[in-house]
Write a protein that holds these residues in place. Structure first.
Motif, PDB file in Angstrom:
ATOM      1  N   HIS A   1       0.805  -1.204   0.000  1.00  0.00           N
ATOM      2  CA  HIS A   1       0.000   0.000   0.000  1.00  0.00           C
ATOM      3  C   HIS A   1       0.849   1.270   0.000  1.00  0.00           C
ATOM      4  O   HIS A   1       0.779   2.064  -0.917  1.00  0.00           O
ATOM      5  N   ARG A   2       1.638   1.468   1.032  1.00  0.00           N
ATOM      6  CA  ARG A   2       2.399   2.702   1.138  1.00  0.00           C
ATOM      7  C   ARG A   2       3.475   2.562   2.184  1.00  0.00           C
ATOM      8  O   ARG A   2       3.474   1.648   2.991  1.00  0.00           O
ATOM      9  N   VAL A   3       4.407   3.508   2.176  1.00  0.00           N
ATOM     10  CA  VAL A   3       5.417   3.648   3.208  1.00  0.00           C
ATOM     11  C   VAL A   3       5.133   4.984   3.883  1.00  0.00           C
ATOM     12  O   VAL A   3       4.918   5.987   3.200  1.00  0.00           O
ATOM     13  N   CYS A   4       5.100   5.005   5.211  1.00  0.00           N
ATOM     14  CA  CYS A   4       4.784   6.226   5.942  1.00  0.00           C
ATOM     15  C   CYS A   4       6.004   6.701   6.721  1.00  0.00           C
ATOM     16  O   CYS A   4       6.670   5.907   7.385  1.00  0.00           O
ATOM     17  N   PHE A   5       6.269   8.005   6.634  1.00  0.00           N
ATOM     18  CA  PHE A   5       7.325   8.620   7.420  1.00  0.00           C
ATOM     19  C   PHE A   5       6.736   9.757   8.230  1.00  0.00           C
ATOM     20  O   PHE A   5       5.994  10.586   7.696  1.00  0.00           O
ATOM     21  N   GLN A   6       7.061   9.809   9.512  1.00  0.00           N
ATOM     22  CA  GLN A   6       6.668  10.941  10.336  1.00  0.00           C
ATOM     23  C   GLN A   6       7.735  12.017  10.154  1.00  0.00           C
ATOM     24  O   GLN A   6       8.935  11.734  10.224  1.00  0.00           O
ATOM     25  N   VAL A   7       7.285  13.235   9.914  1.00  0.00           N
ATOM     26  CA  VAL A   7       8.187  14.363   9.702  1.00  0.00           C
ATOM     27  C   VAL A   7       7.840  15.474  10.686  1.00  0.00           C
ATOM     28  O   VAL A   7       6.722  15.545  11.181  1.00  0.00           O
ATOM     29  N   ASP A   8       8.808  16.330  10.974  1.00  0.00           N
ATOM     30  CA  ASP A   8       8.560  17.459  11.874  1.00  0.00           C
ATOM     31  C   ASP A   8       7.786  18.574  11.182  1.00  0.00           C
ATOM     32  O   ASP A   8       7.075  19.328  11.834  1.00  0.00           O
ATOM     33  N   ASP A   9       7.955  18.706   9.864  1.00  0.00           N
ATOM     34  CA  ASP A   9       7.340  19.792   9.108  1.00  0.00           C
ATOM     35  C   ASP A   9       6.864  19.253   7.767  1.00  0.00           C
ATOM     36  O   ASP A   9       7.658  19.104   6.831  1.00  0.00           O
ATOM     37  N   ILE A  10       5.579  18.954   7.679  1.00  0.00           N
ATOM     38  CA  ILE A  10       5.045  18.346   6.456  1.00  0.00           C
ATOM     39  C   ILE A  10       5.148  19.290   5.267  1.00  0.00           C
ATOM     40  O   ILE A  10       5.386  18.855   4.146  1.00  0.00           O
ATOM     41  N   ASP A  11       5.001  20.591   5.503  1.00  0.00           N
ATOM     42  CA  ASP A  11       5.102  21.543   4.396  1.00  0.00           C
ATOM     43  C   ASP A  11       6.510  21.538   3.802  1.00  0.00           C
ATOM     44  O   ASP A  11       6.673  21.547   2.574  1.00  0.00           O
ATOM     45  N   ALA A  12       7.524  21.474   4.649  1.00  0.00           N
ATOM     46  CA  ALA A  12       8.906  21.405   4.165  1.00  0.00           C
ATOM     47  C   ALA A  12       9.146  20.090   3.422  1.00  0.00           C
ATOM     48  O   ALA A  12       9.799  20.070   2.374  1.00  0.00           O
ATOM     49  N   ALA A  13       8.616  18.984   3.950  1.00  0.00           N
ATOM     50  CA  ALA A  13       8.771  17.684   3.290  1.00  0.00           C
ATOM     51  C   ALA A  13       8.087  17.689   1.923  1.00  0.00           C
ATOM     52  O   ALA A  13       8.622  17.139   0.955  1.00  0.00           O
ATOM     53  N   LEU A  14       6.920  18.321   1.827  1.00  0.00           N
ATOM     54  CA  LEU A  14       6.217  18.393   0.548  1.00  0.00           C
ATOM     55  C   LEU A  14       6.965  19.265  -0.450  1.00  0.00           C
ATOM     56  O   LEU A  14       6.944  18.992  -1.659  1.00  0.00           O
ATOM     57  N   GLU A  15       7.656  20.308   0.017  1.00  0.00           N
ATOM     58  CA  GLU A  15       8.488  21.122  -0.872  1.00  0.00           C
ATOM     59  C   GLU A  15       9.634  20.292  -1.440  1.00  0.00           C
ATOM     60  O   GLU A  15       9.957  20.390  -2.623  1.00  0.00           O
ATOM     61  N   ILE A  16      10.247  19.469  -0.586  1.00  0.00           N
ATOM     62  CA  ILE A  16      11.323  18.586  -1.044  1.00  0.00           C
ATOM     63  C   ILE A  16      10.784  17.608  -2.073  1.00  0.00           C
ATOM     64  O   ILE A  16      11.380  17.398  -3.130  1.00  0.00           O
ATOM     65  N   ALA A  17       9.636  16.995  -1.782  1.00  0.00           N
ATOM     66  CA  ALA A  17       9.025  16.048  -2.718  1.00  0.00           C
ATOM     67  C   ALA A  17       8.720  16.726  -4.051  1.00  0.00           C
ATOM     68  O   ALA A  17       8.999  16.171  -5.126  1.00  0.00           O
ATOM     69  N   ALA A  18       8.174  17.938  -4.005  1.00  0.00           N
ATOM     70  CA  ALA A  18       7.832  18.671  -5.229  1.00  0.00           C
ATOM     71  C   ALA A  18       9.076  18.962  -6.063  1.00  0.00           C
ATOM     72  O   ALA A  18       9.026  18.926  -7.301  1.00  0.00           O
ATOM     73  N   HIS A  19      10.202  19.220  -5.394  1.00  0.00           N
ATOM     74  CA  HIS A  19      11.472  19.442  -6.093  1.00  0.00           C
ATOM     75  C   HIS A  19      11.834  18.235  -6.955  1.00  0.00           C
ATOM     76  O   HIS A  19      12.506  18.368  -7.979  1.00  0.00           O
ATOM     77  N   HIS A  20      11.373  17.056  -6.550  1.00  0.00           N
ATOM     78  CA  HIS A  20      11.624  15.817  -7.298  1.00  0.00           C
ATOM     79  C   HIS A  20      10.459  15.467  -8.223  1.00  0.00           C
ATOM     80  O   HIS A  20      10.410  14.359  -8.750  1.00  0.00           O
ATOM     81  N   GLY A  21       9.511  16.394  -8.387  1.00  0.00           N
ATOM     82  CA  GLY A  21       8.361  16.153  -9.253  1.00  0.00           C
ATOM     83  C   GLY A  21       7.312  15.264  -8.617  1.00  0.00           C
ATOM     84  O   GLY A  21       6.467  14.705  -9.311  1.00  0.00           O
ATOM     85  N   CYS A  22       7.350  15.114  -7.300  1.00  0.00           N
ATOM     86  CA  CYS A  22       6.441  14.231  -6.572  1.00  0.00           C
ATOM     87  C   CYS A  22       5.449  15.078  -5.783  1.00  0.00           C
ATOM     88  O   CYS A  22       5.841  15.806  -4.868  1.00  0.00           O
ATOM     89  N   LEU A  23       4.189  14.971  -6.156  1.00  0.00           N
ATOM     90  CA  LEU A  23       3.157  15.835  -5.598  1.00  0.00           C
ATOM     91  C   LEU A  23       2.132  15.034  -4.808  1.00  0.00           C
ATOM     92  O   LEU A  23       1.936  13.842  -5.061  1.00  0.00           O
ATOM     93  N   PRO A  24       1.439  15.689  -3.886  1.00  0.00           N
ATOM     94  CA  PRO A  24       0.385  15.006  -3.136  1.00  0.00           C
ATOM     95  C   PRO A  24      -0.712  14.496  -4.074  1.00  0.00           C
ATOM     96  O   PRO A  24      -1.008  15.124  -5.093  1.00  0.00           O
ATOM     97  N   LEU A  25      -1.329  13.371  -3.700  1.00  0.00           N
ATOM     98  CA  LEU A  25      -2.445  12.864  -4.486  1.00  0.00           C
ATOM     99  C   LEU A  25      -3.599  13.851  -4.451  1.00  0.00           C
ATOM    100  O   LEU A  25      -4.281  14.057  -5.443  1.00  0.00           O
ATOM    101  N   ARG A  26      -3.838  14.474  -3.302  1.00  0.00           N
ATOM    102  CA  ARG A  26      -4.939  15.424  -3.197  1.00  0.00           C
ATOM    103  C   ARG A  26      -4.565  16.672  -2.417  1.00  0.00           C
ATOM    104  O   ARG A  26      -4.986  17.754  -2.749  1.00  0.00           O
ATOM    105  N   GLY A  27      -3.845  16.568  -1.342  1.00  0.00           N
ATOM    106  CA  GLY A  27      -3.507  17.716  -0.514  1.00  0.00           C
ATOM    107  C   GLY A  27      -3.114  17.247   0.868  1.00  0.00           C
ATOM    108  O   GLY A  27      -2.772  16.090   1.070  1.00  0.00           O
ATOM    109  N   VAL A  28      -3.183  18.152   1.832  1.00  0.00           N
ATOM    110  CA  VAL A  28      -2.835  17.831   3.217  1.00  0.00           C
ATOM    111  C   VAL A  28      -4.125  17.772   4.025  1.00  0.00           C
ATOM    112  O   VAL A  28      -4.922  18.711   4.004  1.00  0.00           O
ATOM    113  N   ALA A  29      -4.309  16.672   4.749  1.00  0.00           N
ATOM    114  CA  ALA A  29      -5.497  16.487   5.578  1.00  0.00           C
ATOM    115  C   ALA A  29      -5.138  16.709   7.038  1.00  0.00           C
ATOM    116  O   ALA A  29      -4.016  16.440   7.465  1.00  0.00           O
TER     117      ALA A  29
END
Length: 148
Positions: A89-117
């Motif tokens: 299904h998925r691999v989950c990582f707990q992060v201190d700052d989800i917004d910063a982690a999503l910026e890093i992911a976006a830098h690699h062309g990896c975007l949220p499926l829908r957004g942040v819940a």
């Protein structure tokens, strides 16, 4: 009998790109190798198994993933996994700052499926399609003491 989770193995399209993604998120490469031979055929269940592998760990070294890029047999492309499909299904990582982690992911062309819940003001959560279609869940604990 004792048991512990050793690692989660993930076949990837491009080992170097995937390592860059996970190391930018904060994981560390513990080792790399190229594996083949009868022992690898037996362990994996594929004749002629030959792959480049890397083992990565979270900073606390408790969470580990093994990435492998197949040289032989040729890797099979599949459609990206959807959250409701049966199987891995998925691999989950707990992060201190989800917004910063999503910026890093976006830098690699990896975007949220829908957004942040926001789950009951306890966690902020986002599913991201990572490299090679890996579904990654990022989780930020909103509780001040992070216990739970």
């Amino acid at each position: 009998m004792s048991i512990r989770l050793e690692n989660v193995g993930i076949a990837v399209r491009n080992l170097e790109e995937t390592i860059a993604f996970f190391t930018d998120l904060g994981l560390t490469v513990l080792g790399r190798d190229e594996v083949s031979g009868s022992w690898a055929d037996t362990a994996v269940g594929l004749d002629g198994n030959h792959a480049r592998i890397a083992l990565l760990a979270t900073p606390d070294r408790l969470g580990r993933i093994e990435l492998f890029e197949y040289i032989h047999p040729e890797a099979l492309e599949t459609a990206p996994t959807l959250p409701h499909e049966i199987g891995m299904h998925r691999v989950c990582f707990q992060v201190d700052d989800i917004d910063a982690a999503l910026e890093i992911a976006a830098h690699h062309g990896c975007l949220p499926l829908r957004g942040v819940a926001n789950y009951q003001d306890v966690y902020r959560l986002a599913y991201v399609h990572g490299p090679s279609g890996i579904i990654l869940m990022l989780s930020e604990d909103l509780r001040a003491d992070h216990s739970g």
